[in-house]
Design an enzyme around this catalytic site. Structure first.
Site, short mmCIF file in Angstrom:
data_model
loop_
_atom_site.label_atom_id
_atom_site.label_comp_id
_atom_site.label_asym_id
_atom_site.label_seq_id
_atom_site.Cartn_x
_atom_site.Cartn_y
_atom_site.Cartn_z
N ARG A 117 0.83 -1.21 0.00
CA ARG A 117 0.00 0.00 0.00
C ARG A 117 0.87 1.27 0.00
O ARG A 117 0.43 2.30 -0.50
CB ARG A 117 -0.93 0.03 1.22
CG ARG A 117 -2.03 -1.02 1.17
CD ARG A 117 -3.12 -0.74 2.21
NE ARG A 117 -4.12 -1.79 2.18
CZ ARG A 117 -4.11 -2.88 2.93
NH1 ARG A 117 -3.10 -3.08 3.77
NH2 ARG A 117 -5.07 -3.78 2.84
N GLY A 177 25.78 -11.21 -0.02
CA GLY A 177 25.06 -12.23 0.71
C GLY A 177 24.64 -11.81 2.10
O GLY A 177 24.00 -12.60 2.81
N ASP A 182 30.58 -0.77 -1.22
CA ASP A 182 30.33 -0.05 0.04
C ASP A 182 31.36 -0.52 1.07
O ASP A 182 31.07 -0.60 2.27
CB ASP A 182 28.90 -0.27 0.53
CG ASP A 182 28.49 0.72 1.63
OD1 ASP A 182 29.14 1.77 1.76
OD2 ASP A 182 27.53 0.44 2.36
#
Length: 396
Positions: free
Chosen positions: A223, A245, A270
């Site tokens: 929603r 992972g 990262d």
């Protein structure tokens, strides 16, 4: 006459597809279309192997025990070299949230390495992010994305600012996105609590990248679809994925590839200091991080704090665990990030005239060779050893 190297007998991944028993000719620092008559050649026979373009990392905080935010420039170069050993021939140095003056000063230092050609530029991740989705960033140092302050960091990088991650729903966010787009700097949506509608506004304003999609943003809801749906559906956006992972379930990775398509995915690491270095205690900006079994988490609170990933591991996992086609993975790890950086005329694919940046993988997709601008960073095995391994794999 320039030095010539020939890589022969491997599967070579080109923009048009994979060539069996292919050949890559290197002349000096560039890829050549042919060998000139009478050229002295160093040939590397690579049966059973793959040759792919060098990897391009848009989002990387460090490695080899070195932090790109706080380490000395010598330490930064050690971190860059650590990632080169794992196939990343082009790297953007990412900072983490800090005091604005400190980050501006740091940007100037990192710009020196960009001017030398050691870095492809600077990415500012923080301080213009949401406290609701701060992840491994110090909440006390977060700021609204005031365009004047964003511009201060960009200017401090002296033309080498490549990307700024913003929570674009915050005051000043959309104006900062428009300014970055005008300056030719990537505006990336990340560490955000934006709604679906707010994210669409930011994309319309000029944002073109999703910082580590799924992480540090509201979950996809049926929603309230939030930023994930808006970022996946828009053809103008490239989504970063951390394929270690830990950050993503394989089903989330598959969803991103299925919805965005291989041309809109960029694998990133990262990575923080521990990448290529090992478990232990580290600092990410002002925060203490504990790395255990290769997973980096804040010592206080346990939030994931970057990764220890290298792009050769991300590549191998994408093919052997996630079952992605090699050609799609090459786009995600080389071609797409090169295009985002505006460097695809020089890097990101194996084509004549481009830099001779390439990676050699064995039949199991384990890295065995790295070349950057025509020079071996990791030299592949000698021809005899390669043939012996290929025969063993074939059961001969």
């Amino acid at each position: 006459m320039a030095d010539h190297k020939v890589l022969a007998g491997a599967r070579v991944v080109l923009p048009t597809g994979t060539v069996e028993n292919g050949r890559v000719v290197v002349e000096g620092s560039r890829i050549a279309d042919r060998l000139p008559d009478g050229a002295a050649v160093h040939q590397h026979d690579l049966p059973g192997h793959w040759v792919v373009p060098g990897f391009v990392d848009l989002h990387n905080h460090g490695g080899g025990g070195a932090s790109f935010t706080s380490g000395t420039l010598e330490e930064v170069l050690r971190g860059v070299h650590t990632h080169r050993l794992h196939g990343t021939t082009t790297l953007v140095a990412s900072t983490v949230t800090g005091e604005l003056d400190f980050l501006a000063h740091r940007a100037g230092e990192l710009a020196e390495l960009a001017e030398q050609g050691d870095l492809a530029g600077v990415h500012f991740e923080g301080p213009f992010i949401s406290p609701c989705r701060k992840g491994a960033h110090s909440e006390q140092l977060l700021r609204y994305p005031d365009p004047a302050e964003v511009r201060k960091l960009v200017d401090a990088a002296r033309g080498h600012a490549r990307m700024v991650t913003l929570a674009t729903e915050l005051p000043g966010g959309l104006d900062s996105v428009r300014m970055l787009a005008e300056l030719g700097v990537i505006a990336a949506i990340g560490h955000t609590d934006a709604t679906y509608e707010q994210t669409r506004e930011a994309i319309d304003a000029g944002a073109t990248v999703a910082t580590h999609l799924f992480n540090a943003m509201p979950a996809l809801g049926h929603r309230a679809p939030g930023p994930i749906a808006a970022l996946l559906e828009d053809e103008r956006v490239t989504v970063e994925l951390i394929n270690d992972g830990v950050h993503l379930h394989p089903a989330a990775l598959e969803l991103a590839f299925h919805r965005a398509g291989a041309d809109r995915v960029a694998f990133i690491t990262d990575a923080m200091d521990a990448a290529g270095f090992g478990d232990g205690r580290y600092r990410l900006g002002p925060l203490e991080v504990e790395v255990r079994d290769g997973v980096a988490r804040l010592a206080e609170g346990g939030s994931i704090a970057g990764s220890t990933l290298t792009l050769d591991t991300a590549f191998r996992r994408a093919v052997t665990v996630d079952g992605l086609p090699v050609e799609s993975v090459v786009r995600a790890v080389s071609a797409n990030p090169a295009r985002l950086l505006g460097m695809d005329d020089r890097i990101g694919s194996l084509e004549p005239g481009k830099d001779a940046d390439l990676v050699v993988l064995d039949a199991d997709f384990t890295l065995v060779g790295v070349m950057r601008k025509g020079e071996w960073v990791v030299a592949p095995p000698q021809a005899a050893a390669v043939r012996e391994r290929a025969q063993e794999a074939a059961g001969v």
